[in-house]
Design a protein around this motif. Structure first.
Motif, PDB file in Angstrom:
ATOM      1  N   THR A   8       0.824  -1.202   0.000  1.00  0.00           N
ATOM      2  CA  THR A   8       0.000   0.000   0.000  1.00  0.00           C
ATOM      3  C   THR A   8       0.861   1.257   0.000  1.00  0.00           C
ATOM      4  O   THR A   8       0.604   2.205  -0.747  1.00  0.00           O
ATOM      5  CB  THR A   8      -0.924   0.000   1.226  1.00  0.00           C
ATOM      6  OG1 THR A   8      -1.777  -1.151   1.183  1.00  0.00           O
ATOM      7  CG2 THR A   8      -1.791   1.251   1.258  1.00  0.00           C
TER       8      THR A   8
ATOM      9  N   TRP B 257       0.791   4.130  -2.886  1.00  0.00           N
ATOM     10  CA  TRP B 257       0.462   5.519  -2.572  1.00  0.00           C
ATOM     11  C   TRP B 257       1.611   6.453  -2.917  1.00  0.00           C
ATOM     12  O   TRP B 257       1.404   7.542  -3.445  1.00  0.00           O
ATOM     13  CB  TRP B 257       0.110   5.650  -1.093  1.00  0.00           C
ATOM     14  CG  TRP B 257      -1.245   5.109  -0.738  1.00  0.00           C
ATOM     15  CD1 TRP B 257      -2.195   4.644  -1.596  1.00  0.00           C
ATOM     16  CD2 TRP B 257      -1.788   4.960   0.579  1.00  0.00           C
ATOM     17  NE1 TRP B 257      -3.296   4.213  -0.900  1.00  0.00           N
ATOM     18  CE2 TRP B 257      -3.079   4.403   0.431  1.00  0.00           C
ATOM     19  CE3 TRP B 257      -1.314   5.249   1.854  1.00  0.00           C
ATOM     20  CZ2 TRP B 257      -3.891   4.136   1.532  1.00  0.00           C
ATOM     21  CZ3 TRP B 257      -2.123   4.988   2.945  1.00  0.00           C
ATOM     22  CH2 TRP B 257      -3.403   4.436   2.781  1.00  0.00           C
TER      23      TRP B 257
ATOM     24  N   PHE C 114       2.747   9.212   5.590  1.00  0.00           N
ATOM     25  CA  PHE C 114       1.459   9.553   4.994  1.00  0.00           C
ATOM     26  C   PHE C 114       0.544  10.280   5.968  1.00  0.00           C
ATOM     27  O   PHE C 114       0.644  10.123   7.189  1.00  0.00           O
ATOM     28  CB  PHE C 114       0.748   8.284   4.497  1.00  0.00           C
ATOM     29  CG  PHE C 114       1.535   7.508   3.492  1.00  0.00           C
ATOM     30  CD1 PHE C 114       1.582   7.905   2.170  1.00  0.00           C
ATOM     31  CD2 PHE C 114       2.237   6.375   3.870  1.00  0.00           C
ATOM     32  CE1 PHE C 114       2.316   7.191   1.245  1.00  0.00           C
ATOM     33  CE2 PHE C 114       2.972   5.656   2.955  1.00  0.00           C
ATOM     34  CZ  PHE C 114       3.015   6.063   1.634  1.00  0.00           C
TER      35      PHE C 114
ATOM     36  N   ARG D 175      -7.872  13.291   0.846  1.00  0.00           N
ATOM     37  CA  ARG D 175      -7.128  12.180   0.268  1.00  0.00           C
ATOM     38  C   ARG D 175      -5.806  11.982   0.998  1.00  0.00           C
ATOM     39  O   ARG D 175      -5.267  12.915   1.593  1.00  0.00           O
ATOM     40  CB  ARG D 175      -6.858  12.430  -1.218  1.00  0.00           C
ATOM     41  CG  ARG D 175      -8.124  12.493  -2.074  1.00  0.00           C
ATOM     42  CD  ARG D 175      -7.754  12.700  -3.539  1.00  0.00           C
ATOM     43  NE  ARG D 175      -8.903  12.580  -4.412  1.00  0.00           N
ATOM     44  CZ  ARG D 175      -9.675  13.602  -4.765  1.00  0.00           C
ATOM     45  NH1 ARG D 175      -9.402  14.817  -4.317  1.00  0.00           N
ATOM     46  NH2 ARG D 175     -10.703  13.424  -5.568  1.00  0.00           N
TER      47      ARG D 175
END
Length: 262
Positions: free
Chosen positions: A168, A172, A210, A223
């Motif tokens: 993931t 991303w 993130f 987002r």
């Protein structure tokens, strides 16, 4: 070991005997071509080769000139009984050659699926052996996830595995909200999400890289973005304020022309 060697030699000898080209069947090019009588003569090209399929069994290959079948060959298999010169047709088929134009290899739908393919009302079944997930009772290698699950009693049967989180993170980071996205490249070098007041870091091990954009005016609002992503809506882009006062110039009257009004 001696027994295996004897078996290997026996198979090799049998293969050599089976591969022996029968001269009578190999010369029966005309008989083989007659098996294609129902095919348009313009679609049957020259004789290419003949090879042995077995004892007194030979396959003849003819060039295929059917439109759309580039590199294919007509294959006609002939045979004869022992001590007979009469050749009979066994079968005829259209087969691809080494340079044939073929349809793409079939790919299972699980491998064809791409992010964003799932539409409204679609159901995507997750396999029980999905390596992105591990049973919820196992250690997830993420203290924040384990603590939240324990305190809130989420009771999830499976959680993301280390491999799942790594995949993931890679997806991303290389996506449209990573450092190489066009909007990020065009933004000032100091306007990075990690230093923006609208940046909400994720929990757990993903927190280091993130977070979620919370700026309603930004293109990435709501987002997941990387800490080194950027845009022009950064909280510290303070080049000018829309509320700053503007000096008002004195009123100037142009009385060079006078218009009389009744």
């Amino acid at each position: 070991m001696r027994q295996n060697s004897r078996v290997t030699r026996a198979v090799s000898k049998a293969t050599a005997r089976a591969a022996k080209l029968d001269a009578t069947c190999a010369d029966a090019i005309g008989e083989a071509r007659s098996a294609l009588s129902e095919v348009d003569p313009d679609h049957v090209g020259e004789h290419l080769e003949a090879f042995a399929e077995g004892e007194r069994v030979v396959t003849h290959l003819f060039d295929c000139r059917l439109p759309g079948y580039r590199g294919w060959r007509w294959a006609v298999t002939v045979t004869r009984v022992p001590r007979s010169r009469h050749v009979t047709i066994s079968e005829a088929a259209l087969l691809p050659g080494p340079d044939a134009l073929l349809a793409p290899r079939w790919v299972p739908w699980q491998e064809r699926l791409r992010p964003g393919d799932l539409g409204v009302g679609d159901l995507l079944v997750t396999g029980a052996d999905d390596d992105r997930l591990v049973p919820g009772y196992q250690q997830s290698d993420d203290p924040a996830v384990e603590e939240t699950s324990w305190e809130l009693g989420l009771g999830r049967s499976r959680v993301m595995s280390r491999e799942g989180r790594a995949d993931t993170a890679q997806r991303w980071y290389e996506g449209d909200r990573g450092p190489d996205a066009p909007i990020s490249v065009a933004a000032p070098r100091t306007a990075r999400c990690g230093g923006c007041g609208f940046f909400l870091p994720l929990a757990g091990s993903m927190r280091q890289t993130f977070g979620v954009c919370a700026n309603m005016y930004a293109a990435d609002d709501g987002r997941v973005v990387t800490v080194d992503h950027g845009c022009g809506a950064h909280s510290e882009v303070l080049g000018g304020s829309g509320n700053s006062s503007v000096d008002e110039l004195p009123t100037v009257y142009d009385d060079s022309e006078v218009e009389e009004v009744d």
